[in-house]
Scaffold this active site. Structure first.
Site, PDB file in Angstrom:
ATOM      1  CB  CYS A  67     -20.446  37.249  -1.642  1.00 52.53           C
ATOM      2  SG  CYS A  67     -18.808  36.830  -2.248  1.00 52.53           S
TER       3      CYS A  67
ATOM      4  CG  HIS B  68     -16.369  28.611   2.936  1.00 49.46           C
ATOM      5  ND1 HIS B  68     -16.046  29.035   1.661  1.00 49.46           N
ATOM      6  CD2 HIS B  68     -15.335  29.002   3.728  1.00 49.46           C
ATOM      7  CE1 HIS B  68     -14.874  29.663   1.698  1.00 49.46           C
ATOM      8  NE2 HIS B  68     -14.438  29.665   2.941  1.00 49.46           N
TER       9      HIS B  68
ATOM     10  CG  HIS C 103     -14.612  33.405   5.719  1.00 50.32           C
ATOM     11  ND1 HIS C 103     -14.092  34.201   4.718  1.00 50.32           N
ATOM     12  CD2 HIS C 103     -14.108  32.159   5.509  1.00 50.32           C
ATOM     13  CE1 HIS C 103     -13.310  33.460   3.944  1.00 50.32           C
ATOM     14  NE2 HIS C 103     -13.301  32.209   4.400  1.00 50.32           N
ATOM     15  CD  GLU C 104     -14.316  28.977   7.879  1.00 54.03           C
ATOM     16  OE1 GLU C 104     -14.705  28.170   7.015  1.00 54.03           O
ATOM     17  OE2 GLU C 104     -13.174  29.473   7.847  1.00 54.03           O
TER      18      GLU C 104
ATOM     19  CB  CYS D  51     -15.830  40.412   0.028  1.00 52.23           C
ATOM     20  SG  CYS D  51     -17.100  39.129   0.136  1.00 52.23           S
TER      21      CYS D  51
ATOM     22  CB  CYS E 119     -18.627  41.950  -2.097  1.00 51.28           C
ATOM     23  SG  CYS E 119     -18.648  40.443  -3.099  1.00 51.28           S
TER      24      CYS E 119
ATOM     25  CG  HIS F 158     -11.548  31.731  -0.111  1.00 50.45           C
ATOM     26  ND1 HIS F 158     -10.595  30.775   0.070  1.00 50.45           N
ATOM     27  CD2 HIS F 158     -12.232  31.817   1.060  1.00 50.45           C
ATOM     28  CE1 HIS F 158     -10.701  30.295   1.306  1.00 50.45           C
ATOM     29  NE2 HIS F 158     -11.689  30.901   1.917  1.00 50.45           N
TER      30      HIS F 158
END
Ligand SMILES: [Zn+2]
Ligand SMILES: [Zn+2]
Length: 163
Positions: A151, A117, A113-114, A129, A148, A123
């Protein structure tokens, strides 16, 4: 760390190297909160990233915060090079000795996740996702360890621009 490295290679297609990034985080310690200001750590990580690397991700056991929130699972420079994940709030047993598969899975998810970014992903409203914003551990457990479709396309475009 091994599990995170493997899953990063799977998710982004880049090879990984592991090592110690910062020995001492005392510069980021907030004396009143007894927590570490993650934004300050990101600056140091970015400055220390080896030349042959394109991103740096730190995994830490200390509790992280940014001033507007009580705590964060991690933080990243949006479209930048540095990211960090804290294991502090992800361990359901609360014991450093007990490393459950679920604990590892949470760390892996928050790490991807990080890093997402840093590839300019924001987000995502899709609950499953990996870029979905999580308020608690239940949210983390509910989401998958995948980007997803939307993304994924965004990341692939971003990676193409790096090449
Ligand atoms: Zn996020
Ligand atoms: Zn998404």
């Amino acid at each position: 760390m091994e599990a995170v490295a493997t899953e990063i290679e799977r998710a982004f297609g880049f090879s990984t190297e592991t090592g110690t990034a910062l020995e001492d985080l005392s510069f980021a310690l907030d004396q009143n909160r007894h927590q570490y200001h993650s934004t300050l750590i990101l600056e140091q990580l970015a400055a220390r990233m080896p030349d042959h690397c394109i991103r740096i991700l730190a995994i830490t056991q200390v509790d992280l915060f940014i001033p507007i929130l009580t705590h964060v699972y991690g933080e990243a420079q949006l479209g930048g090079s540095a990211s960090i994940v804290s294991t502090y709030r992800l361990n359901e047993s609360g014991s450093a000795m007990n490393i459950s598969p679920r604990f590892i899975e949470r760390i892996v998810k928050e790490a991807i996740h990080e890093l997402g970014h840093t590839f300019n992903l924001r987000h995502c409203s899709e609950h499953t996702c990996i870029m979905h914003y999580c308020r608690n551990e239940e949210d983390v457990d509910r989401k998958s360890d995948e980007l997803c479709r939307y993304c994924k396309v965004m990341v692939e475009d971003e990676i193409k621009r790096l090449e």
